[in-house]
Design an enzyme around this catalytic site. Structure first.
Site, PDB file in Angstrom:
ATOM      1  N   CYS A 111       3.651   9.513  -9.732  1.00  9.28           N
ATOM      2  CA  CYS A 111       3.914   9.388  -8.290  1.00  9.28           C
ATOM      3  C   CYS A 111       2.562   9.434  -7.574  1.00  9.28           C
ATOM      4  CB  CYS A 111       4.885  10.470  -7.811  1.00  9.28           C
ATOM      5  SG  CYS A 111       4.321  12.163  -8.049  1.00  9.28           S
ATOM      6  N   ASP A 170       9.784   9.464  -1.387  1.00  6.42           N
ATOM      7  CA  ASP A 170       8.830  10.576  -1.300  1.00  6.42           C
ATOM      8  C   ASP A 170       9.426  11.691  -0.425  1.00  6.42           C
ATOM      9  OD1 ASP A 170       6.725  12.265  -0.856  1.00  6.42           O
ATOM     10  OD2 ASP A 170       5.295  10.686  -0.334  1.00  6.42           O
ATOM     11  N   ASN A 228       1.667  14.006  -7.702  1.00 10.23           N
ATOM     12  CA  ASN A 228       2.004  14.745  -8.926  1.00 10.23           C
ATOM     13  C   ASN A 228       2.416  16.193  -8.643  1.00 10.23           C
ATOM     14  OD1 ASN A 228       0.367  15.699 -12.068  1.00 10.23           O
ATOM     15  ND2 ASN A 228       2.431  14.976 -11.764  1.00 10.23           N
ATOM     16  N   CYS A 263       5.645  16.543  -6.577  1.00 10.33           N
ATOM     17  CA  CYS A 263       7.072  16.485  -6.204  1.00 10.33           C
ATOM     18  C   CYS A 263       7.867  15.615  -7.179  1.00 10.33           C
ATOM     19  CB  CYS A 263       7.250  15.951  -4.770  1.00 10.33           C
ATOM     20  SG  CYS A 263       6.415  16.942  -3.508  1.00 10.33           S
ATOM     21  N   ARG A 264       7.735  14.294  -7.073  1.00 11.80           N
ATOM     22  CA  ARG A 264       8.619  13.408  -7.824  1.00 11.80           C
ATOM     23  C   ARG A 264       8.322  13.360  -9.319  1.00 11.80           C
ATOM     24  NH1 ARG A 264       7.428   8.414  -4.141  1.00 11.80           N
ATOM     25  NH2 ARG A 264       5.459   9.569  -4.106  1.00 11.80           N
ATOM     26  N   SER A 265       7.057  13.112  -9.693  1.00 12.84           N
ATOM     27  CA  SER A 265       6.809  12.933 -11.132  1.00 12.84           C
ATOM     28  C   SER A 265       6.990  14.225 -11.935  1.00 12.84           C
ATOM     29  CB  SER A 265       5.448  12.266 -11.404  1.00 12.84           C
ATOM     30  OG  SER A 265       4.385  13.017 -10.906  1.00 12.84           O
TER      31      SER A 265
HETATM   32  P1  4NP Z   1       4.693  13.198  -4.730  1.00 10.95           P
HETATM   33  O1  4NP Z   1       4.747  13.675  -3.192  1.00 10.95           O
HETATM   34  O2  4NP Z   1       3.907  11.908  -4.739  1.00 10.95           O
HETATM   35  O3  4NP Z   1       6.127  12.991  -5.062  1.00 10.95           O
HETATM   36  O4  4NP Z   1       4.034  14.328  -5.501  1.00 10.95           O
HETATM   37  C1  4NP Z   1       3.612  13.816  -2.394  1.00 10.95           C
HETATM   38  C2  4NP Z   1       2.820  14.922  -2.559  1.00 10.95           C
HETATM   39  C3  4NP Z   1       1.706  15.106  -1.744  1.00 10.95           C
HETATM   40  C4  4NP Z   1       1.412  14.156  -0.782  1.00 10.95           C
HETATM   41  C5  4NP Z   1       2.207  13.032  -0.634  1.00 10.95           C
HETATM   42  C6  4NP Z   1       3.310  12.861  -1.450  1.00 10.95           C
HETATM   43  N1  4NP Z   1       0.286  14.347   0.053  1.00 10.95           N
HETATM   44  O5  4NP Z   1       0.070  13.494   0.943  1.00 10.95           O
HETATM   45  O6  4NP Z   1      -0.456  15.326  -0.125  1.00 10.95           O
END
Ligand code: 4NP
Length: 166
Positions: free
Chosen positions: A14, A132, A17, A19-21
């Site tokens: 993602c 997201d 790294n 939340c989703r992955s």
């Molecule tokens: P992820 O979510 O890609 O599912 O881990 C996010 C985590 C952090 C951020 C954006 C999306 N950020 O902008 O810090």
């Protein structure tokens, strides 16, 4: 390793790294464990960005996983070009992640390893994304979990069909 066969290596990717992955990785590892396939398939996760390198998953991700009886391994890391050689399947959570990874791939063989994760869920439209949840509420994290569960089951079915996974 079963019968000396190298494991199939899967990496969920993602943006951050956190939340989703990590959710996809945790759900998938849980499925592997339930089917005694943890020696045959190994899983990891990474982010296309380096914002959260070295961090544990987001507290909301961890709380959602805990509520469903999972623990999530690992700390944030950024996807590296060399990961295209280390993994057999690279599963992008959304189209933006997918296009970043597509630009990092150095050959057709590497590009062929790249997929949108939800494309393994037969119930989702082709090209669907794992949304997201970072800037939203708790519901988003529950939704991500459900989406990852369906896609992970589809991915495992695909691996069973394509590889000699008994
Ligand atoms: P992820 O979510 O890609 O599912 O881990 C996010 C985590 C952090 C951020 C954006 C999306 N950020 O902008 O810090």
């Amino acid at each position: 390793m079963a019968r000396g066969v190298p494991p199939i290596r899967v990496c969920f990717v993602c943006l951050g790294n956190i939340c989703r992955s990590p959710t996809a990785e945790g759900v998938f590892l849980h499925l592997l464990d339930g089917e005694q396939l943890e020696d045959r398939v190994v899983a990891d996760s990474a982010g296309t960005a380096g914002y959260h390198v070295g961090e544990r998953p987001d507290p909301r991700t961890l709380a959602t996983a805990r509520g469903r009886g999972f623990s999530l391994p690992g700390v944030g890391r950024q996807f590296q070009a060399g990961d295209f050689e280390r993994f057999d399947y690279i599963l992008a959570m959304d189209r933006s992640n997918h296009s970043v990874l597509e630009r990092m791939a150095k050959s057709e063989a590497q590009r062929a390893k790249l997929h949108l994760f939800r494309d393994f869920d037969p119930a989702s439209e082709p090209g669907s994304e794992v949304p997201d949840p970072y800037y939203g509420g708790e519901d988003g994290f529950e939704n991500v979990f459900d989406i990852c569960d369906a896609a992970a089951r589809g991915l495992l079915r695909h691996l069973r069909e394509q590889h000699d996974l008994t």
